[in-house]
Design a protein around this motif. Structure first.
Motif, PDB file in Angstrom:
ATOM      1  N   LYS A  45      -6.020 -36.490 -12.421  1.00  7.92           N
ATOM      2  CA  LYS A  45      -5.316 -37.687 -11.963  1.00  7.92           C
ATOM      3  C   LYS A  45      -4.093 -37.972 -12.816  1.00  7.92           C
ATOM      4  O   LYS A  45      -3.170 -38.645 -12.376  1.00  7.92           O
ATOM      5  CB  LYS A  45      -6.255 -38.894 -11.983  1.00  7.92           C
ATOM      6  N   SER A  46      -4.119 -37.485 -14.053  1.00  9.46           N
ATOM      7  CA  SER A  46      -2.958 -37.605 -14.933  1.00  9.46           C
ATOM      8  C   SER A  46      -2.977 -36.448 -15.919  1.00  9.46           C
ATOM      9  O   SER A  46      -3.990 -35.758 -16.061  1.00  9.46           O
ATOM     10  CB  SER A  46      -2.966 -38.948 -15.675  1.00  9.46           C
ATOM     11  N   LEU A  47      -1.845 -36.247 -16.581  1.00 12.48           N
ATOM     12  CA  LEU A  47      -1.730 -35.173 -17.565  1.00 12.48           C
ATOM     13  C   LEU A  47      -1.646 -35.774 -18.962  1.00 12.48           C
ATOM     14  O   LEU A  47      -1.066 -36.846 -19.147  1.00 12.48           O
ATOM     15  CB  LEU A  47      -0.464 -34.351 -17.311  1.00 12.48           C
ATOM     16  N   PRO A  48      -2.194 -35.083 -19.953  1.00 11.50           N
ATOM     17  CA  PRO A  48      -2.016 -35.576 -21.318  1.00 11.50           C
ATOM     18  C   PRO A  48      -0.554 -35.473 -21.728  1.00 11.50           C
ATOM     19  O   PRO A  48       0.162 -34.577 -21.273  1.00 11.50           O
ATOM     20  CB  PRO A  48      -2.893 -34.651 -22.162  1.00 11.50           C
ATOM     21  N   HIS A  49      -0.115 -36.387 -22.569  1.00  4.69           N
ATOM     22  CA  HIS A  49       1.241 -36.328 -23.114  1.00  4.69           C
ATOM     23  C   HIS A  49       1.388 -35.012 -23.870  1.00  4.69           C
ATOM     24  O   HIS A  49       0.466 -34.563 -24.559  1.00  4.69           O
ATOM     25  CB  HIS A  49       1.466 -37.525 -24.042  1.00  4.69           C
ATOM     26  N   ALA A  50       2.535 -34.387 -23.743  1.00  3.73           N
ATOM     27  CA  ALA A  50       2.767 -33.084 -24.378  1.00  3.73           C
ATOM     28  C   ALA A  50       2.517 -33.125 -25.881  1.00  3.73           C
ATOM     29  O   ALA A  50       2.047 -32.152 -26.471  1.00  3.73           O
ATOM     30  CB  ALA A  50       4.186 -32.606 -24.085  1.00  3.73           C
ATOM     31  N   GLY A  51       2.787 -34.267 -26.507  1.00  2.00           N
ATOM     32  CA  GLY A  51       2.567 -34.394 -27.944  1.00  2.00           C
ATOM     33  C   GLY A  51       1.098 -34.378 -28.333  1.00  2.00           C
ATOM     34  O   GLY A  51       0.767 -34.151 -29.502  1.00  2.00           O
ATOM     35  N   LEU A  52       0.201 -34.607 -27.365  1.00  2.00           N
ATOM     36  CA  LEU A  52      -1.238 -34.588 -27.645  1.00  2.00           C
ATOM     37  C   LEU A  52      -1.850 -33.195 -27.520  1.00  2.00           C
ATOM     38  O   LEU A  52      -2.958 -32.963 -27.998  1.00  2.00           O
ATOM     39  CB  LEU A  52      -1.977 -35.530 -26.686  1.00  2.00           C
ATOM     40  N   LEU A  53      -1.151 -32.282 -26.868  1.00  3.69           N
ATOM     41  CA  LEU A  53      -1.732 -30.960 -26.616  1.00  3.69           C
ATOM     42  C   LEU A  53      -2.162 -30.222 -27.889  1.00  3.69           C
ATOM     43  O   LEU A  53      -3.249 -29.639 -27.915  1.00  3.69           O
ATOM     44  CB  LEU A  53      -0.781 -30.106 -25.780  1.00  3.69           C
ATOM     45  N   PRO A  54      -1.362 -30.237 -28.970  1.00  4.22           N
ATOM     46  CA  PRO A  54      -1.840 -29.561 -30.189  1.00  4.22           C
ATOM     47  C   PRO A  54      -3.138 -30.164 -30.730  1.00  4.22           C
ATOM     48  O   PRO A  54      -4.024 -29.437 -31.176  1.00  4.22           O
ATOM     49  CB  PRO A  54      -0.686 -29.741 -31.181  1.00  4.22           C
TER      50      PRO A  54
END
Length: 200
Positions: A45-54
């Motif tokens: 339904k939503s994507l994690p913020h790119a800064g959270l991926l690491p």
């Protein structure tokens, strides 16, 4: 044909979270978001913020590429980090993320390793099951010594047997030592048990 990376990300966050034995709430706390956000990511339904991926990748013990389903990295640590010498012994170990799991880790409740071939000397931090301790028949067993952190369940042991708790075997050719009980139909050497000793 284009790949649906958001769907792959949703599925892999869910899959790796379950492999890591984390709840939505635990993952959310470790990466600093609300549990509802993790549920939204996993349901696409939503994507994690790119800064959270690491942070998500680190907590789940995978790479960002693996989160997107692009590649699977080798997880073999350098030999200098392994807790044993290079002695040519066959070992089966479990890693959780990049951490070697020890027997007493509550997150690993059961693990079965099957080895087909002649078992010479067997050592385990946990239990050893080598065939059924059938007191009437059966030839399954260990050709050498058996050492277990907890229990030994085996047909025959042609060497010494030592267990932190119980030993249940058909026959032990040499000595048997157990923290609690020893139950075997034949013993060729000395017997030492913390509680009871039973030779049939």
């Amino acid at each position: 044909m284009s790949r649906d990376f958001s769907k792959a990300l949703a599925e892999n966050i869910c899959r790796y979270r379950k492999i890591a034995n984390l709840t939505h709430e635990m993952l959310a706390m470790l990466v600093g978001v609300a549990a509802e956000k993790v549920r939204e990511w996993e349901s696409n339904k939503s994507l994690p913020h790119a800064g959270l991926l690491p942070d998500i990748a680190r907590v789940l013990g995978v790479s960002i590429e693996e989160l997107y389903g692009l590649r699977r990295e080798a997880r073999t640590p350098p030999s200098a980090e392994l807790p044993w010498e290079d002695d040519n012994k066959l070992r089966a170990v479990i890693y959780k993320g990049r951490r070697l799991v020890e027997c007493f880790d509550e997150s690993v409740r059961s693990f079965t390793f099957t080895y087909e071939g002649e078992a010479l000397n067997v050592e385990s931090w946990c239990d050893i099951y080598c065939g059924l301790p059938d007191f009437c028949s059966g030839t399954m067993g260990i050709k050498g010594n058996a050492v277990a952190g907890f229990n030994i369940y085996c047909g025959n042991i042609n060497g010494n047997a030592s267990a932190g708790r119980d030993i249940n075997c058909r026959h032990i050719l040499q000595n048997a030592t157990a923290g609690r009980d020893v139950n075997c139909s034949g013993l060729g050497g000395m017997l030492k048990a913390g509680r009871s000793r039973k030779a049939l």
